[in-house]
Design a protein around this motif. Structure first.
Motif, PDB file in Angstrom:
ATOM      1  N   ALA A   1       0.843  -1.190   0.000  1.00 26.77           N
ATOM      2  CA  ALA A   1       0.000   0.000   0.000  1.00 26.77           C
ATOM      3  C   ALA A   1       0.878   1.240   0.000  1.00 26.77           C
ATOM      4  CB  ALA A   1      -0.915  -0.009   1.219  1.00 26.77           C
ATOM      5  N   GLY A   2       0.410   2.297  -0.621  1.00 25.86           N
ATOM      6  CA  GLY A   2       1.229   3.493  -0.761  1.00 25.86           C
ATOM      7  C   GLY A   2       1.030   4.551   0.307  1.00 25.86           C
ATOM      8  N   TRP A   3       0.229   4.248   1.346  1.00 25.16           N
ATOM      9  CA  TRP A   3      -0.057   5.257   2.359  1.00 25.16           C
ATOM     10  C   TRP A   3       1.104   5.420   3.318  1.00 25.16           C
ATOM     11  CZ3 TRP A   3      -4.148   8.316   1.803  1.00 25.16           C
ATOM     12  CH2 TRP A   3      -5.166   7.888   0.951  1.00 25.16           C
ATOM     13  N   HIS A   4       1.568   6.633   3.495  1.00 28.06           N
ATOM     14  CA  HIS A   4       2.576   7.010   4.496  1.00 28.06           C
ATOM     15  C   HIS A   4       3.786   6.081   4.498  1.00 28.06           C
ATOM     16  CE1 HIS A   4      -0.199   9.997   5.965  1.00 28.06           C
ATOM     17  NE2 HIS A   4      -1.137   9.066   5.998  1.00 28.06           N
ATOM     18  N   VAL A   5       4.273   5.737   3.309  1.00 25.89           N
ATOM     19  CA  VAL A   5       5.434   4.862   3.200  1.00 25.89           C
ATOM     20  C   VAL A   5       6.687   5.679   2.923  1.00 25.89           C
ATOM     21  CG1 VAL A   5       6.482   2.982   1.883  1.00 25.89           C
ATOM     22  CG2 VAL A   5       4.047   2.929   2.390  1.00 25.89           C
ATOM     23  N   PHE A   6       6.641   6.503   1.899  1.00 27.41           N
ATOM     24  CA  PHE A   6       7.848   7.164   1.426  1.00 27.41           C
ATOM     25  C   PHE A   6       8.185   8.441   2.191  1.00 27.41           C
ATOM     26  CE2 PHE A   6       6.387   4.444  -1.961  1.00 27.41           C
ATOM     27  CZ  PHE A   6       7.557   3.791  -2.291  1.00 27.41           C
ATOM     28  N   ASP A   7       7.277   8.922   3.032  1.00 33.41           N
ATOM     29  CA  ASP A   7       7.579  10.114   3.812  1.00 33.41           C
ATOM     30  C   ASP A   7       8.090   9.777   5.202  1.00 33.41           C
ATOM     31  OD1 ASP A   7       5.158   9.132   4.673  1.00 33.41           O
ATOM     32  OD2 ASP A   7       4.186  11.089   4.823  1.00 33.41           O
ATOM     33  N   ASP A   8       8.312   8.486   5.489  1.00 34.65           N
ATOM     34  CA  ASP A   8       8.823   8.085   6.805  1.00 34.65           C
ATOM     35  C   ASP A   8      10.335   8.263   6.926  1.00 34.65           C
ATOM     36  OD1 ASP A   8       6.295   7.453   7.586  1.00 34.65           O
ATOM     37  OD2 ASP A   8       6.503   5.301   7.237  1.00 34.65           O
ATOM     38  N   GLY A   9      11.051   8.222   5.816  1.00 37.08           N
ATOM     39  CA  GLY A   9      12.511   8.316   5.846  1.00 37.08           C
ATOM     40  C   GLY A   9      12.990   9.567   5.140  1.00 37.08           C
ATOM     41  N   ALA A  10      14.161   9.455   4.527  1.00 36.36           N
ATOM     42  CA  ALA A  10      14.751  10.584   3.798  1.00 36.36           C
ATOM     43  C   ALA A  10      14.134  10.666   2.402  1.00 36.36           C
ATOM     44  CB  ALA A  10      16.257  10.407   3.694  1.00 36.36           C
ATOM     45  N   TYR A  11      13.864  11.870   1.970  1.00 35.26           N
ATOM     46  CA  TYR A  11      13.361  12.090   0.614  1.00 35.26           C
ATOM     47  C   TYR A  11      13.710  13.502   0.184  1.00 35.26           C
ATOM     48  CZ  TYR A  11       9.505  14.564   2.883  1.00 35.26           C
ATOM     49  OH  TYR A  11       8.769  15.442   3.641  1.00 35.26           O
ATOM     50  N   VAL A  12      13.727  13.709  -1.127  1.00 37.42           N
ATOM     51  CA  VAL A  12      13.903  15.050  -1.682  1.00 37.42           C
ATOM     52  C   VAL A  12      12.882  15.204  -2.803  1.00 37.42           C
ATOM     53  CG1 VAL A  12      15.757  14.331  -3.275  1.00 37.42           C
ATOM     54  CG2 VAL A  12      15.530  16.725  -2.649  1.00 37.42           C
ATOM     55  N   SER A  13      12.153  16.314  -2.770  1.00 40.47           N
ATOM     56  CA  SER A  13      11.149  16.591  -3.797  1.00 40.47           C
ATOM     57  C   SER A  13      11.823  17.232  -5.001  1.00 40.47           C
ATOM     58  CB  SER A  13      10.061  17.512  -3.254  1.00 40.47           C
ATOM     59  OG  SER A  13       9.139  17.823  -4.286  1.00 40.47           O
ATOM     60  N   LEU A  14      11.525  16.699  -6.185  1.00 44.43           N
ATOM     61  CA  LEU A  14      12.060  17.270  -7.418  1.00 44.43           C
ATOM     62  C   LEU A  14      11.066  18.223  -8.069  1.00 44.43           C
ATOM     63  CD1 LEU A  14      13.772  14.111  -8.946  1.00 44.43           C
ATOM     64  CD2 LEU A  14      14.679  15.786  -7.321  1.00 44.43           C
TER      65      LEU A  14
END
Length: 197
Positions: free
Chosen positions: A139-152
């Motif tokens: 599922a895609g809910w609240h997965v990728f914002d838990d760690g490090a990320y950079v918005s392009l």
């Protein structure tokens, strides 16, 4: 009848009407349901090799120079953009397909390229580099914002091929995946693992 009319057109009835209209307006703004039927196609060309200018500052042709004669000396090594990582997009909360390429340009900068992207349109979609693993069927809910990320930046279109410059200060060794991220609802529409090429 008179009592019903008094309720409908009295302060209570008008208050309920105002709250209902405000709630409907907010719901339309927040969910933007019309985007489910609107596609935005963006077709950008892939980054290409730049021909360095000649000594006098004019652009040189990419082929032989001086009337067709081959230049003397050893041939120069080919240079230009080179894909250093890539992967296939998989679906999360919305059907998503296409490929992702991390391209290193001649000057050392990087561009993330989405090719043949096909996903749903939605409110406040972003392209993210993340450190989260990509798993099929997750599922895609609240997965990728838990760690490090950079918005392009904002997704330019939900269909087509597009380029996104990577900030110069982004440490690419920290990021292993790409997500089409809906910032409004904190959900991934689709994502790809970035495998080294």
């Amino acid at each position: 009848m008179a009592r019903a009319r008094k309720l409908l057109f009295g302060p209570l009835g008008i208050g309920v009407l105002v709250v209902t209209v405000a709630a409907a307006g907010f719901g339309l703004y927040w969910f933007q349901p019309w985007k489910l039927w609107q596609d935005r196609t963006v077709q950008e060309t892939a980054p290409v090799a730049q021909v360095p200018p000649g000594p006098d500052g004019e652009e040189r042709p990419a082929g032989p120079v001086d009337g067709g004669a081959e230049p003397s000396g050893p041939p120069s090594s080919p240079s230009g953009p080179r894909a250093v990582a890539g992967g296939e997009l998989i679906s999360h909360e919305h059907a998503t397909s296409g490929t992702v390429r991390l391209v290193r340009l001649e000057d050392g900068s990087h561009v993330l390229r989405l090719e043949n992207l096909d996903t749903s349109n939605g409110p406040d979609l972003r392209v993210w580099l993340t450190d989260a693993p990509v798993k099929e069927g997750r599922a895609g809910w609240h997965v990728f914002d838990d760690g490090a990320y950079v918005s392009l930046g904002k997704l330019k279109g939900n269909k087509g091929s597009q380029n996104y410059p990577v900030p110069a200060d982004a440490d690419l060794s920290r990021y292993s995946s790409v997500s089409i991220w809906c910032a409004r609802f904190g959900v991934s529409f689709g994502a790809a693992e970035l495998g080294r090429l």
